[in-house]
Design a protein around this motif. Structure first.
Motif, PDB file in Angstrom:
ATOM      1  N   PHE A   1      -4.235 -56.497 -56.651  1.00 14.16           N
ATOM      2  CA  PHE A   1      -3.041 -57.253 -57.040  1.00 14.16           C
ATOM      3  C   PHE A   1      -3.173 -58.741 -56.738  1.00 14.16           C
TER       4      PHE A   1
ATOM      5  N   ALA B   1       3.828 -44.835 -69.250  1.00 17.21           N
ATOM      6  CA  ALA B   1       5.140 -45.369 -69.569  1.00 17.21           C
ATOM      7  C   ALA B   1       5.182 -46.785 -68.989  1.00 17.21           C
ATOM      8  N   PRO B   2       6.061 -47.659 -69.512  1.00 21.45           N
ATOM      9  CA  PRO B   2       6.093 -49.031 -68.978  1.00 21.45           C
ATOM     10  C   PRO B   2       6.374 -49.078 -67.471  1.00 21.45           C
ATOM     11  N   LYS B   3       5.735 -50.016 -66.835  1.00 19.71           N
ATOM     12  CA  LYS B   3       5.932 -50.340 -65.410  1.00 19.71           C
ATOM     13  C   LYS B   3       5.408 -49.307 -64.431  1.00 19.71           C
ATOM     14  N   SER B   4       4.434 -48.539 -64.855  1.00 13.80           N
ATOM     15  CA  SER B   4       3.907 -47.536 -63.936  1.00 13.80           C
ATOM     16  C   SER B   4       2.472 -47.829 -63.505  1.00 13.80           C
TER      17      SER B   4
ATOM     18  N   SER C   1      10.990 -51.636 -60.963  1.00  9.06           N
ATOM     19  CA  SER C   1      10.046 -52.541 -61.615  1.00  9.06           C
ATOM     20  C   SER C   1      10.508 -52.842 -63.042  1.00  9.06           C
TER      21      SER C   1
ATOM     22  N   PHE D   1       3.993 -59.433 -65.376  1.00  4.63           N
ATOM     23  CA  PHE D   1       3.286 -58.175 -65.161  1.00  4.63           C
ATOM     24  C   PHE D   1       2.832 -58.019 -63.714  1.00  4.63           C
ATOM     25  N   PHE D   2       3.039 -59.064 -62.931  1.00  5.96           N
ATOM     26  CA  PHE D   2       2.631 -59.018 -61.524  1.00  5.96           C
ATOM     27  C   PHE D   2       3.822 -59.414 -60.666  1.00  5.96           C
ATOM     28  N   ARG D   3       4.487 -58.473 -60.085  1.00  7.87           N
ATOM     29  CA  ARG D   3       5.661 -58.800 -59.292  1.00  7.87           C
ATOM     30  C   ARG D   3       5.331 -58.642 -57.815  1.00  7.87           C
ATOM     31  N   LYS D   4       5.313 -57.381 -57.323  1.00  7.54           N
ATOM     32  CA  LYS D   4       4.986 -57.148 -55.917  1.00  7.54           C
ATOM     33  C   LYS D   4       3.808 -56.209 -55.758  1.00  7.54           C
TER      34      LYS D   4
ATOM     35  N   ARG E   1       4.066 -43.224 -62.082  1.00  2.97           N
ATOM     36  CA  ARG E   1       4.468 -43.777 -60.794  1.00  2.97           C
ATOM     37  C   ARG E   1       5.775 -43.145 -60.355  1.00  2.97           C
TER      38      ARG E   1
ATOM     39  N   TRP F   1      -2.817 -52.754 -64.209  1.00  2.00           N
ATOM     40  CA  TRP F   1      -3.865 -52.487 -63.220  1.00  2.00           C
ATOM     41  C   TRP F   1      -4.922 -51.538 -63.784  1.00  2.00           C
TER      42      TRP F   1
HETATM   43  P1  A3P Z   1       6.283 -54.007 -59.352  1.00  2.00           P
HETATM   44  O1  A3P Z   1       7.296 -54.525 -60.340  1.00  2.00           O
HETATM   45  O2  A3P Z   1       6.813 -52.886 -58.531  1.00  2.00           O
HETATM   46  O3  A3P Z   1       5.651 -55.058 -58.544  1.00  2.00           O
HETATM   47  P2  A3P Z   1       2.863 -52.161 -65.772  1.00  2.00           P
HETATM   48  O4  A3P Z   1       1.527 -52.787 -65.611  1.00  2.00           O
HETATM   49  O5  A3P Z   1       2.812 -50.744 -66.223  1.00  2.00           O
HETATM   50  O6  A3P Z   1       3.782 -53.010 -66.562  1.00  2.00           O
HETATM   51  O7  A3P Z   1       3.469 -52.044 -64.298  1.00  2.00           O
HETATM   52  C1  A3P Z   1       3.792 -53.198 -63.596  1.00  2.00           C
HETATM   53  C2  A3P Z   1       3.821 -52.884 -62.108  1.00  2.00           C
HETATM   54  O8  A3P Z   1       2.474 -52.794 -61.635  1.00  2.00           O
HETATM   55  C3  A3P Z   1       4.474 -53.989 -61.331  1.00  2.00           C
HETATM   56  O9  A3P Z   1       5.089 -53.338 -60.222  1.00  2.00           O
HETATM   57  C4  A3P Z   1       3.290 -54.847 -60.954  1.00  2.00           C
HETATM   58  O10 A3P Z   1       3.511 -55.692 -59.863  1.00  2.00           O
HETATM   59  C5  A3P Z   1       2.273 -53.764 -60.625  1.00  2.00           C
HETATM   60  N1  A3P Z   1       0.895 -54.261 -60.680  1.00  2.00           N
HETATM   61  C6  A3P Z   1       0.340 -55.139 -61.557  1.00  2.00           C
HETATM   62  N2  A3P Z   1      -0.941 -55.350 -61.284  1.00  2.00           N
HETATM   63  C7  A3P Z   1      -1.233 -54.611 -60.199  1.00  2.00           C
HETATM   64  C8  A3P Z   1      -2.423 -54.438 -59.424  1.00  2.00           C
HETATM   65  N3  A3P Z   1      -3.534 -55.080 -59.718  1.00  2.00           N
HETATM   66  N4  A3P Z   1      -2.353 -53.600 -58.372  1.00  2.00           N
HETATM   67  C9  A3P Z   1      -1.223 -52.946 -58.055  1.00  2.00           C
HETATM   68  N5  A3P Z   1      -0.074 -53.079 -58.737  1.00  2.00           N
HETATM   69  C10 A3P Z   1      -0.068 -53.888 -59.816  1.00  2.00           C
END
Ligand code: A3P
Length: 321
Positions: free
Chosen positions: A258, A66-69, A157, A285-288, A149, A73
């Motif tokens: 990350f 699902a999105p944002k999980s 996220s 796609f890269f927040r925290k 997640r 990565w």
């Molecule tokens: P946060 O918003 O909590 O930082 P998706 O890739 O499914 O869209 O999910 C995005 C989430 O994965 C974001 O979470 C993003 O920061 C985190 N993310 C992206 N790349 C990552 C990595 N290499 N390692 C760990 N988390 C990562």
């Protein structure tokens, strides 16, 4: 053939015109309910077209989420594992393209570019729920890797992602935090209910563990190296003894972490275009990339509300967070 395809597209548009729509209307994230899940118009159209028409190959592997999980990565990791014998591919692509361009999304890219199925790598990604996947994926017994997640972190996220897209494309962001929270909890988030999304893949992974590999973002963070090895085994690309001695798995972990990924120029300043979001900055796609960031955004009450849904939805399933 294309006649078949056009007919299917017409038919899916007809089906969609009769479906419940999410209210209040949102100009970017318009959602329709089909067979229990909520979809963006563009992904539902192509999901319906693909159900019978998409011909998965038996060796295709699907990265599902699902999105944002943790999709981005997992894409980077699986892509690195599968291309590791060809440094040209890995270096060229992972260093110059956001992972989403290395592994396309089935339902997002299919309608705009059906050629993606001619890709050379047997790797495709999708946010689609298990129950709506193209029939050929299960009839060909394709392998599936699923990542999910903890729901509170996923919501936080997702909220940031949507808010940032709104802020870039609309004059005034429309979605309030409270509305987004309500939709998420009601299961009206894109590809939601999030809990049902996880449950469907979870059940599939119990029924067919050799075909469906279920991973939690938190576990992947805790033991990335262990999972990279497990992933390679699952994908039938195990690391040889010699590769292990050379530290190849460690290298992949480091490359995809990350800090490293988010610091690549392409991910800091590049852009990525999809049928749904149009052009968005790769840095969204890269927040925290941390566990437990929900604490900074959810009230105690909201946290408990989500936790109660999780308990209730997952009771007796064996799935916990
Ligand atoms: P946060 O918003 O909590 O930082 P998706 O890739 O499914 O869209 O999910 C995005 C989430 O994965 C974001 O979470 C993003 O920061 C985190 N993310 C992206 N790349 C990552 C990595 N290499 N390692 C760990 N988390 C990562």
């Amino acid at each position: 053939g294309s006649k078949n395809f056009n007919e299917m597209l017409k038919k899916s548009k007809e089906i969609i015109s009769t479906l419940p729509k999410r209210e209040p209307h949102h100009p970017i994230f318009e959602c329709y309910q089909y067979d229990g899940f909520w979809y963006h118009l563009a992904s539902l159209e192509s999901a319906l077209c693909m159900q019978q028409n998409f011909k998965a190959q038996p060796c295709d592997i699907f990265v599902c989420s699902a999105p944002k999980s943790g999709t981005t990565w997992l894409k980077a990791l699986t892509f690195s594992i599968i291309t590791r014998h060809d440094d040209d591919i890995t270096n060229n692509l992972l260093f110059t393209k956001v992972p989403h361009e290395c592994i396309p999304f089935l339902e997002v890219d299919f309608l705009s570019n059906p050629k993606i199925i001619d890709m050379e790598l047997p790797l495709l990604a999708t946010h689609l729920p298990y129950s709506i996947l193209p029939k050929s994926i299960s009839s060909n017994n394709c392998k599936i890797i699923y990542i999910c997640r903890e729901p509170k972190d996923t919501f936080v996220s997702l909220w940031h992602f949507i808010h940032n897209i709104e802020a870039k494309s609309l004059k005034v962001p429309l979605l309030t935090f409270d509305q987004a929270f309500k939709w998420f909890c009601q299961g009206k988030s894109m590809y939601g209910s999030y809990w049902d999304h996880m449950l469907e893949y979870w059940k599939a992974s119990i029924e067919r563990p050799e075909r469906v590999f279920f991973i939690k973002y938190e576990d992947l963070k805790e033991d990335t190296l262990g999972y990279v090895k497990k992933l390679a085994d699952f994908m039938d690309k195990p690391f040889s003894k010699e590769e292990q001695e050379r530290g190849v798995p460690q290298e992949i972990v480091a490359r995809c972490n990350f800090k490293n990924l988010s610091n690549l120029e392409v991910n800091k300043s590049g852009k990525y275009t999809t049928a749904i979001t149009k052009e968005i900055s790769n840095n969204l796609f890269f927040r925290k990339g941390e566990i437990g960031d929900w604490k900074n955004y959810l009230t105690e009450e909201m946290a408990k509300y989500i936790d109660d849904i999780t308990l209730q939805k997952f009771q007796s399933s064996g799935l916990t967070f």
